[in-house]
Design a protein around this motif. Structure first.
Motif, short mmCIF file in Angstrom:
data_model
loop_
_atom_site.label_atom_id
_atom_site.label_comp_id
_atom_site.label_asym_id
_atom_site.label_seq_id
_atom_site.Cartn_x
_atom_site.Cartn_y
_atom_site.Cartn_z
N ARG A 48 -36.56 26.94 1.29
CA ARG A 48 -35.24 26.57 0.78
C ARG A 48 -34.44 25.91 1.89
O ARG A 48 -34.70 26.10 3.07
N ASP A 49 -33.45 25.14 1.49
CA ASP A 49 -32.58 24.47 2.45
C ASP A 49 -31.62 25.50 3.03
O ASP A 49 -30.45 25.59 2.66
N ASP A 50 -32.15 26.31 3.93
CA ASP A 50 -31.42 27.38 4.58
C ASP A 50 -31.69 27.28 6.07
O ASP A 50 -32.86 27.29 6.49
N ILE A 51 -30.65 27.16 6.85
CA ILE A 51 -30.78 26.89 8.28
C ILE A 51 -31.71 27.89 8.98
O ILE A 51 -32.51 27.52 9.83
N TYR A 52 -31.64 29.16 8.61
CA TYR A 52 -32.42 30.17 9.31
C TYR A 52 -33.87 30.21 8.85
O TYR A 52 -34.77 30.47 9.65
N GLN A 53 -34.13 29.92 7.56
CA GLN A 53 -35.52 29.83 7.10
C GLN A 53 -36.21 28.63 7.73
O GLN A 53 -37.36 28.73 8.17
N ILE A 54 -35.52 27.50 7.77
CA ILE A 54 -36.09 26.29 8.38
C ILE A 54 -36.39 26.56 9.85
O ILE A 54 -37.50 26.30 10.34
N ARG A 55 -35.40 27.08 10.56
CA ARG A 55 -35.56 27.32 12.00
C ARG A 55 -36.70 28.30 12.28
O ARG A 55 -37.46 28.11 13.23
N ALA A 56 -36.83 29.34 11.46
CA ALA A 56 -37.88 30.34 11.68
C ALA A 56 -39.27 29.72 11.56
O ALA A 56 -40.15 29.98 12.40
N VAL A 57 -39.48 28.90 10.54
CA VAL A 57 -40.80 28.28 10.35
C VAL A 57 -41.10 27.31 11.49
O VAL A 57 -42.17 27.35 12.09
N VAL A 58 -40.14 26.43 11.79
CA VAL A 58 -40.38 25.44 12.85
C VAL A 58 -40.56 26.12 14.20
O VAL A 58 -41.46 25.75 14.97
N ALA A 59 -39.78 27.15 14.50
CA ALA A 59 -39.93 27.87 15.77
C ALA A 59 -41.31 28.52 15.88
O ALA A 59 -41.94 28.49 16.95
N ALA A 60 -41.81 29.08 14.79
CA ALA A 60 -43.15 29.70 14.81
C ALA A 60 -44.22 28.64 15.07
O ALA A 60 -45.16 28.88 15.83
N TRP A 61 -44.07 27.47 14.46
CA TRP A 61 -45.05 26.41 14.68
C TRP A 61 -44.97 25.88 16.11
O TRP A 61 -46.00 25.58 16.71
N ILE A 62 -43.78 25.77 16.66
CA ILE A 62 -43.63 25.32 18.06
C ILE A 62 -44.32 26.31 19.00
O ILE A 62 -44.91 25.92 19.99
N ALA A 63 -44.24 27.60 18.68
CA ALA A 63 -44.85 28.63 19.51
C ALA A 63 -46.37 28.71 19.36
O ALA A 63 -47.05 29.30 20.20
#
Length: 173
Positions: A48-63
């Motif tokens: 969903r277009d939710d700042i924290y859901q987006i950030r969580a997924v992208v942060a996990a992929w960056i890691a």
């Protein structure tokens, strides 16, 4: 003898309150193009277009050391729910300023002044390159065909982002 293209591991995130795997044409366009050019799909999700859901997924992929490229589609406009730039930009170690500029230049040739509302952006984080694209299939085609196909190709000269994220070639640290 021609230098071989080095395939990259790419994750695709669709940001949408309404799309499903069946209706996610933009995500499908990105997957088709990356696979057609020899890259590997590492993961694909819709959030969903939710700042924290987006950030969580992208942060996990960056890691994740096995993911070298993150492509997001959606959430880059000006409506109240569009929050991809706010979610992702704080994760960047370095911004790729020219990406948004070049995308809007290419897009202007297709949709005119409406491109000024695009807040697409890109950056580098933990040896992972991240490109945040608009949600339309046309915008994803424009970005891939006009920028990403070359910049994710390790053979593209004089420079490309592939060589920054390939572990044995990159400048980590």
């Amino acid at each position: 003898m021609a230098e071989p293209m080095i395939p990259l591991s790419v994750a695709v995130l669709t940001v949408s309150d309404t799309r499903t795997e069946e209706t996610d044409r933009s995500g499908q366009v990105l997957v088709e193009r990356l696979e057609r050019t020899g890259h590997r799909l590492a993961d694909k999700r819709i959030v969903r277009d939710d700042i924290y859901q987006i950030r969580a997924v992208v942060a996990a992929w960056i890691a994740d050391p096995d993911i070298q490229v993150v492509l997001t589609t959606g959430g880059t406009g000006f409506t109240g729910r569009d929050s991809t730039p706010e979610a992702v930009s704080v994760l960047f170690d370095k911004r790729i300023e020219g990406f948004g500029e070049l995308f809007r230049h290419l897009s202007w040739q297709e949709i005119g002044s409406s491109t000024v509302q695009s807040r697409c952006l890109a950056g580098l984080a933990n040896a992972t390159v991240i490109f945040c694209l608009p949600g339309s299939t046309g915008a994803c085609r424009t970005a891939w065909d006009g920028i990403l196909a070359e910049q994710l190709d390790s053979r593209h000269k004089p420079c490309n982002f592939a060589n920054l994220v390939i572990p044995e070639r990159g400048q980590h640290g």
